[in-house]
Design a protein around this motif. Structure first.
Motif, mmCIF file in Angstrom:
data_model
loop_
_atom_site.group_PDB
_atom_site.id
_atom_site.type_symbol
_atom_site.label_atom_id
_atom_site.label_comp_id
_atom_site.label_asym_id
_atom_site.label_seq_id
_atom_site.Cartn_x
_atom_site.Cartn_y
_atom_site.Cartn_z
ATOM 1 N N ILE A 14 114.653 -40.033 -56.530
ATOM 2 C CA ILE A 14 114.421 -39.485 -55.197
ATOM 3 C C ILE A 14 113.141 -38.661 -55.239
ATOM 4 C CG2 ILE A 14 116.855 -39.443 -54.519
ATOM 5 C CD1 ILE A 14 116.737 -36.377 -54.872
ATOM 6 N N ILE A 15 112.476 -38.611 -54.116
ATOM 7 C CA ILE A 15 111.244 -37.851 -53.971
ATOM 8 C C ILE A 15 111.511 -36.801 -52.897
ATOM 9 C CG2 ILE A 15 108.807 -37.961 -53.336
ATOM 10 C CD1 ILE A 15 109.127 -41.084 -54.088
ATOM 11 N N LEU A 16 111.309 -35.539 -53.250
ATOM 12 C CA LEU A 16 111.563 -34.453 -52.305
ATOM 13 C C LEU A 16 110.405 -34.350 -51.323
ATOM 14 C CD1 LEU A 16 112.889 -31.833 -54.852
ATOM 15 C CD2 LEU A 16 114.232 -33.307 -53.337
ATOM 16 N N LEU A 19 109.129 -32.922 -44.882
ATOM 17 C CA LEU A 19 109.375 -33.538 -43.577
ATOM 18 C C LEU A 19 110.637 -34.396 -43.566
ATOM 19 C CD1 LEU A 19 108.376 -34.035 -40.694
ATOM 20 C CD2 LEU A 19 106.997 -35.931 -41.589
ATOM 21 N N TYR A 20 110.818 -35.221 -44.579
ATOM 22 C CA TYR A 20 111.922 -36.183 -44.603
ATOM 23 C C TYR A 20 113.133 -35.708 -45.413
ATOM 24 C CZ TYR A 20 108.454 -39.452 -42.772
ATOM 25 O OH TYR A 20 107.508 -40.081 -42.003
ATOM 26 N N GLY A 21 113.006 -34.622 -46.109
ATOM 27 C CA GLY A 21 114.089 -34.155 -46.977
ATOM 28 C C GLY A 21 114.001 -34.834 -48.321
ATOM 29 N N LEU A 22 114.343 -36.105 -48.344
ATOM 30 C CA LEU A 22 114.158 -36.896 -49.550
ATOM 31 C C LEU A 22 113.812 -38.311 -49.175
ATOM 32 C CD1 LEU A 22 116.912 -38.746 -50.081
ATOM 33 C CD2 LEU A 22 117.807 -36.534 -50.717
ATOM 34 N N LEU A 23 113.109 -38.948 -50.084
ATOM 35 C CA LEU A 23 112.681 -40.325 -49.918
ATOM 36 C C LEU A 23 113.015 -41.099 -51.183
ATOM 37 C CD1 LEU A 23 109.107 -39.499 -48.586
ATOM 38 C CD2 LEU A 23 110.910 -40.579 -47.230
ATOM 39 N N ARG A 24 113.073 -42.399 -51.051
ATOM 40 C CA ARG A 24 113.188 -43.303 -52.195
ATOM 41 C C ARG A 24 111.819 -43.933 -52.425
ATOM 42 N NH1 ARG A 24 117.597 -43.074 -55.372
ATOM 43 N NH2 ARG A 24 119.454 -42.737 -54.171
ATOM 44 N N PRO A 25 111.545 -44.439 -53.622
ATOM 45 C CA PRO A 25 110.209 -44.975 -53.919
ATOM 46 C C PRO A 25 109.707 -46.045 -52.954
ATOM 47 C CG PRO A 25 111.444 -44.718 -55.935
ATOM 48 C CD PRO A 25 112.403 -44.423 -54.808
ATOM 49 N N MET A 36 106.595 -27.998 -48.839
ATOM 50 C CA MET A 36 107.930 -27.412 -48.732
ATOM 51 C C MET A 36 107.852 -25.906 -48.482
ATOM 52 S SD MET A 36 111.034 -28.561 -48.756
ATOM 53 C CE MET A 36 111.133 -30.058 -49.693
ATOM 54 N N GLY A 37 106.861 -25.243 -49.038
ATOM 55 C CA GLY A 37 106.767 -23.791 -48.933
ATOM 56 C C GLY A 37 106.174 -23.270 -47.633
ATOM 57 N N VAL A 38 105.789 -24.167 -46.734
ATOM 58 C CA VAL A 38 105.196 -23.733 -45.465
ATOM 59 C C VAL A 38 106.228 -22.957 -44.664
ATOM 60 C CG1 VAL A 38 104.344 -24.568 -43.234
ATOM 61 C CG2 VAL A 38 103.509 -25.587 -45.338
ATOM 62 N N LYS A 39 105.817 -21.816 -44.144
ATOM 63 C CA LYS A 39 106.710 -21.009 -43.308
ATOM 64 C C LYS A 39 106.769 -21.642 -41.922
ATOM 65 C CE LYS A 39 107.447 -17.908 -46.412
ATOM 66 N NZ LYS A 39 108.630 -18.034 -47.206
ATOM 67 N N ILE A 40 107.920 -22.198 -41.600
ATOM 68 C CA ILE A 40 108.106 -22.845 -40.312
ATOM 69 C C ILE A 40 109.487 -22.462 -39.794
ATOM 70 C CG2 ILE A 40 108.913 -24.968 -41.401
ATOM 71 C CD1 ILE A 40 107.671 -26.516 -39.089
ATOM 72 N N LYS A 41 109.535 -21.994 -38.597
ATOM 73 C CA LYS A 41 110.804 -21.556 -37.993
ATOM 74 C C LYS A 41 111.464 -22.760 -37.338
ATOM 75 C CE LYS A 41 113.472 -18.158 -36.344
ATOM 76 N NZ LYS A 41 114.551 -17.722 -37.143
ATOM 77 N N LEU A 42 112.676 -23.047 -37.759
ATOM 78 C CA LEU A 42 113.465 -24.117 -37.176
ATOM 79 C C LEU A 42 114.625 -23.494 -36.422
ATOM 80 C CD1 LEU A 42 113.487 -26.314 -40.381
ATOM 81 C CD2 LEU A 42 112.060 -26.650 -38.373
ATOM 82 N N LYS A 82 113.082 -25.764 -55.587
ATOM 83 C CA LYS A 82 113.807 -24.658 -54.948
ATOM 84 C C LYS A 82 114.600 -25.125 -53.733
ATOM 85 C CE LYS A 82 110.520 -21.698 -54.234
ATOM 86 N NZ LYS A 82 109.707 -20.527 -53.921
ATOM 87 N N VAL A 83 114.316 -26.311 -53.215
ATOM 88 C CA VAL A 83 115.043 -26.820 -52.053
ATOM 89 C C VAL A 83 116.447 -27.301 -52.437
ATOM 90 C CG1 VAL A 83 114.375 -29.258 -52.094
ATOM 91 C CG2 VAL A 83 114.700 -28.098 -49.905
#
Length: 167
Positions: A14-16, A19-25, A36-42, A82-83
């Motif tokens: 799996i690839i973290l 945007l997508y959470g995880l992906l496959r190759p 992943m570390g971007v500060k974004i309010k959801l 860390k995710v």
């Protein structure tokens, strides 16, 4: 890399992704730039770590249940790993750390770490590595690859689940 290798990777890697959470190759996706570390309010989470944390760990557990291995190889950076909430994971996490001696200190140099992650991922795929003993053999292959490129690499394990590579 043959077609059977790609199918094996599709089932075992799996690839973290922020945007997508995880992906496959072999997953198709649109190009994007979102660390992943971007500060974004959801609406439901403070940041991407909180948004993906539980879902990704539960997915890994479901996939591992179908696998015969109880080992999870972490080739990702600290920022991305860390995710994942390791307290939820059922398997043993093997962390691989890649460091260079720069300015009198050992530290991760992104471009070198990415290169070695790719080499190790390729070795795992080509050899269908599925257990800890086979994983421990990788350091010899990595040392040979870097020796051929005239780099010196030193490997050691500070315990049976942390592999640390020094350049």
């Amino acid at each position: 890399m043959g077609l059977d290798d790609l199918y094996w990777a599709q089932d075992h890697f799996i690839i973290l992704s922020g945007l997508y959470g995880l992906l496959r190759p072999l997953d198709l996706m649109k190009p994007y730039r979102l660390d992943m570390g971007v500060k974004i309010k959801l609406s439901c989470s403070r940041d991407l770590y909180e948004f993906w944390k539980t879902e990704i760990a539960w997915y890994i557990n479901r996939q591992q249940k179908e696998s015969s291995s109880n080992v999870i190889v972490n080739l990702s950076s600290n920022e991305y790993f860390k995710v994942i909430d390791p307290s939820i994971l059922n398997g043993k996490v093997v962390n691989c750390v890649f460091q260079d001696f720069v300015g009198g200190h050992w530290r991760v140099v992104g471009v070198n770490a990415k290169r070695v992650r790719g080499l190790i991922a390729r070795y795992i795929i080509n050899n269908k590595v599925g257990n800890l003993e086979d994983l421990k053999k990788i350091h010899m292959v990595v040392m040979l690859m870097f020796h051929l490129n005239q780099w010196k690499i030193v490997w050691f394990s500070d315990n049976k689940y942390n592999f640390i590579y020094f350049f």
